[in-house]
Enzyme design. Structure first.
Site, PDB file in Angstrom:
ATOM      1  CB  THR A   1      -0.889   0.048   1.260  1.00 13.24           C
ATOM      2  OG1 THR A   1      -0.081   0.438   2.362  1.00 13.24           O
ATOM      3  CG2 THR A   1      -1.515  -1.297   1.544  1.00 13.24           C
ATOM      4  CB  CYS A   2       0.368   4.840  -0.294  1.00  9.18           C
ATOM      5  SG  CYS A   2      -1.004   5.073   0.812  1.00  9.18           S
TER       6      CYS A   2
ATOM      7  NE  ARG B   1       0.700  -1.123   6.705  1.00  8.40           N
ATOM      8  CZ  ARG B   1       1.300  -1.043   7.880  1.00  8.40           C
ATOM      9  NH1 ARG B   1       2.262  -1.872   8.197  1.00  8.40           N
ATOM     10  NH2 ARG B   1       0.941  -0.127   8.744  1.00  8.40           N
TER      11      ARG B   1
ATOM     12  CB  SER C   1      -3.113   2.584  10.152  1.00  2.00           C
ATOM     13  OG  SER C   1      -3.591   1.358   9.705  1.00  2.00           O
TER      14      SER C   1
ATOM     15  CD  GLN D   1      -4.921  -0.175   1.465  1.00  2.01           C
ATOM     16  OE1 GLN D   1      -4.463  -0.274   2.609  1.00  2.01           O
ATOM     17  NE2 GLN D   1      -4.856   0.956   0.774  1.00  2.01           N
TER      18      GLN D   1
ATOM     19  CB  ALA E   1     -14.301  25.962  -6.354  1.00  2.00           C
ATOM     20  N   GLY E   2     -12.349  25.598  -3.216  1.00  2.00           N
ATOM     21  CA  GLY E   2     -10.994  25.237  -2.778  1.00  2.00           C
ATOM     22  C   GLY E   2     -10.784  23.735  -2.722  1.00  2.00           C
ATOM     23  CD  GLU E   3      -5.536  20.740  -2.415  1.00  2.00           C
ATOM     24  OE1 GLU E   3      -4.996  19.839  -1.788  1.00  2.00           O
ATOM     25  OE2 GLU E   3      -4.921  21.736  -2.869  1.00  2.00           O
TER      26      GLU E   3
ATOM     27  CB  ALA F   1     -14.658  23.078  -0.921  1.00  2.59           C
TER      28      ALA F   1
END
Lengths: 275, 422
Positions: free
Chosen positions: B50-51, B53, B110, B121, B191-193, B195
């Site tokens: 996974t990202c 491990r 995690s 996963q 419209a930000g990130e 949001a």
């Protein structure tokens, strides 16, 4: 009869404990234990009521014991219906202790003693309907009050941004609001039928639909209060907090109509709460 | 007897650059499973990538050789910086390997303790391994236990119940207000990130309509298109507030974009349907006084962070309880794994047979009172001989080296056939 009565009270008390346990632990198994105990208590309670009915051949609301007992029975029964419809598990924590309390108080008074045998009361369909409707209506309003309290608690938790104990345990505001509304509507319908049958019965027995008896006046006021609540809800959308507070006030009003009028004021309903 | 081993790196031991470098794609996982399963040293293998491990979980009867092969394989395939890679590796054996995989699946290992994705996963990784026939008796059993334990930790501790990200916290709140979020209308102001992130979660909860109001209409239109919403002009906010249920605001505006007076007059027109404001802008967009109006709820970024902090503390407590459940599970798995040794299995089998013979003998002799002592002894002797003959072949087979490589399979079947574990 007394052993069954004690057994009923014990079942209700145990159910209260189980519901409290469920509330704290949030384990569904405990909830089902609580529900099973409540059902068992309800069945015993039904046995007591039927026994009194058969023994006197009158609907058993003829003294304080019977009135309180029947109130408890109606509340538990109405709880089952609403719980089935809305899955409001936490409401058991309100119902079971309430039923226990009513039965414990009732237990202090004789069950079968008939104060001043009521000759002018003929036992007919109208009277029975009147009694059942009024009691069921009151029970529905009692539920509405419990749901209203839950609503206020949950709303307070959300508004004050306190996401602890209460927030996690109580259901969503929307569910509480909808369920509370359903209780008020059911209660209002039942009360309306109860008042109409009552007044038709009064016409038969005393020749008058309306005799300005204190109970009649207060009941009519309570009816108007709930009518206002429903009216405002449908027209301008009174909901949420306002509706919850109204449901609680309405029920307090109703409690006075139910008991206060009998104890403090005189009238032809008085004999039903003697002992 | 096969040893369970685990070799891996994770977010605690390796920086993101190294993790990125060694991460396996599904195709790489498949070819690796195939290549490594062909070597004699590795009997069973599952690869979890996974990202955060990379874990190689395997069963082997030659641990040192197996470790060597795996390390070399990664080095050749991914070519990570040698010393850094070597230093970031951790290796767990037997019980520790079992505990590690239990902890990982239960999300106790995690980066965000309690996050729900990891179990999925691992299931996916196991799925790939079974499709490539690289998982056997031991890892099958281990992974099934793992899924069971992870589920148990989740339900018994409630570790994943509370939200620990801004958007999850907002969703959780929305559920407590509206019950279900389906069919709710969402108005985005700005419209930000952030949001966008919140909207993604909301869409997963199947909200019905999304309106986007942005100062620059084009940017808003882009976002609206992405989420199949409707772009509106900034001036139209008021009229869309009337129909929206959830408002997420994240503009760079210095003053309030929505004020109390505006909302107060609006609530009447809305017939008091609840309105939930999520204000993730700094400085704030939504007048906090709106929270005091009936049926409106305002949460700003600090309120949401406060909720998250509370929940994180809560999770730490629950993790302790989770560790206890895992300790228990490790011991149980250890018992099962031990039982896969040859001698205990044969002893257990023999014992079961003896017990049956003894009980039946007793019953039979009891009803045959006319037999002489010698007769009874003869029957006993015959029973014993019978048992020995019956047991002889299976015992020899289990003890032999000729179980076609995987003895644990036959031991496991023996235990199941004769119900030795009950």
């Amino acid at each position: 009869m007394e052993p069954v009565l004690i057994f009923t009270i014990i079942l209700y008390l145990l159910s209260s404990v189980a519901h409290a346990g469920y509330f704290f632990s949030r384990k569904t198994e405990i909830y089902y234990i609580g529900l099973a105990l409540l059902i068992a208590g309800f069945l015993c309670h039904l046995v007591i009521t039927s026994y009194l009915f058969i023994a006197t051949l009158k609907f058993p609301v003829h003294n304080l014991f019977q009135t309180l007992s029947f109130t408890g029975l109606a509340i538990v029964g109405v709880f089952f219906l609403f719980n089935y419809k809305f899955k409001l598990k936490i409401l058991g924590l309100y119902t079971a202790p309430l039923a226990s309390l009513l039965m414990l108080v009732a237990y202090q008074f004789p069950a079968e003693h008939m104060p001043m045998a009521t000759q002018n009361i003929s036992n007919n369909f109208l009277l029975t309907t009147h009694i059942i409707m009024v009691f069921l209506g009151n029970a529905a309003f009692a539920m509405a009050c419990g749901i209203g309290i839950s609503y206020l608690l949950q709303e307070n938790a959300i508004k004050t941004k306190n996401h602890g104990f209460i927030f996690k345990r109580l259901p969503s505001l929307n569910l509480l609001d909808t369920a509370g509304q359903a209780c008020v509507m059911a209660g209002f319908t039942l009360l309306t039928i109860g008042l109409i049958t009552g007044s038709v019965y009064a016409k038969q027995v005393w020749g008058l639909f309306w005799s300005w008896d204190p109970k009649e006046v207060w009941s009519a006021l309570a009816w108007l209060f709930y009518a206002l609540l429903l009216h405002e809800r449908f027209t301008v959308g009174w909901r949420g907090r306002k509706a919850a507070i109204m449901s609680i006030i309405g029920f307090i009003f109703l409690l006075f109509t139910f008991f206060g009028v009998n104890f403090l004021l005189k009238g032809h309903h008085g004999q039903f709460t003697r002992w | 007897m096969l040893e369970i081993m685990l070799l891996g790196i994770n977010h605690k031991t390796a920086p993101v650059a190294l993790r990125e470098c060694v991460a396996f794609t599904d195709d790489e996982t498949r070819t690796t499973l195939k290549n490594l399963s062909d070597t004699q040293a590795i009997n069973e293998l599952i690869i979890i990538s996974t990202c955060n491990r990379l874990e190689f979980l395997f069963a082997t009867d030659n641990p040192d050789l197996a470790l060597d092969i795996i390390k070399k394989h990664i080095a050749v395939l991914k070519q990570p910086p040698e010393t850094e890679f070597e230093n970031s590796l951790y290796i767990h054996k037997t019980d520790e390997a079992v505990r590690h995989i239990f902890r990982v699946a239960s999300s106790l290992d995690s980066m965000m303790v309690g996050e729900p994705q990891i179990l999925g996963q691992i299931k996916q990784a196991y799925h790939i391994a079974t499709n490539n026939n690289s998982s056997g008796v031991i890892l099958n059993r281990l992974l099934h236990r793992t899924f069971f334990v992870a589920k148990r930790v989740r339900t018994e501790t409630g570790i994943g119940d509370s939200a620990v990200s801004i958007s999850y916290a907002a969703i959780e709140l929305g559920r407590k207000i509206f019950g279900i979020l389906e069919d709710k209308k969402v108005l985005l102001i700005g419209a930000g990130e952030m949001a966008e992130l919140a909207v993604e979660h909301l869409i997963r909860n199947r909200v019905s309509n999304i309106f986007v109001a942005n100062r620059t209409f084009e940017r808003g239109a882009q976002l609206a298109k992405k989420y199949k919403g409707l772009a509106i002009r900034f001036e139209e906010i008021s009229s869309y507030l009337k129909t929206s249920d959830i408002v997420i605001s994240s503009t760079g505006s210095p003053g309030y974009v929505v004020n109390r007076k505006q909302v107060k007059s609006l609530m009447r027109k809305r017939r008091n349907r609840p309105l939930f404001f999520i204000d993730i802008a700094v400085p704030r967009d939504i007048d906090p006084a709106i929270n005091h109006l009936a049926n409106t709820y305002v949460y700003d970024i600090d309120d949401l962070s406060g909720v998250i902090d509370e929940n994180l503390k809560d999770r730490a407590k629950k993790a302790v309880k989770g560790e206890r459940i895992i300790d228990e599970a490790v011991i149980r798995f250890h018992k099962w794994h031990e039982s896969l040794k040859v001698v205990p299995t044969i002893i257990a089998l023999r014992k079961k047979m003896d017990e049956i013979a003894e009980a039946e003998l007793k019953k039979t002799l009891h009803s045959l009172g006319h037999l002489s002592k010698d007769d009874a002894r003869a029957i006993q002797r015959m029973t014993k001989a019978l048992l020995s003959k019956i047991m002889h072949d299976p015992t020899r087979y289990l003890k032999s080296e000729g179980c076609f490589g995987d003895k644990s399979l036959y031991l496991d079947i023996t235990r199941k056939l004769f119900n030795l574990d009950s």
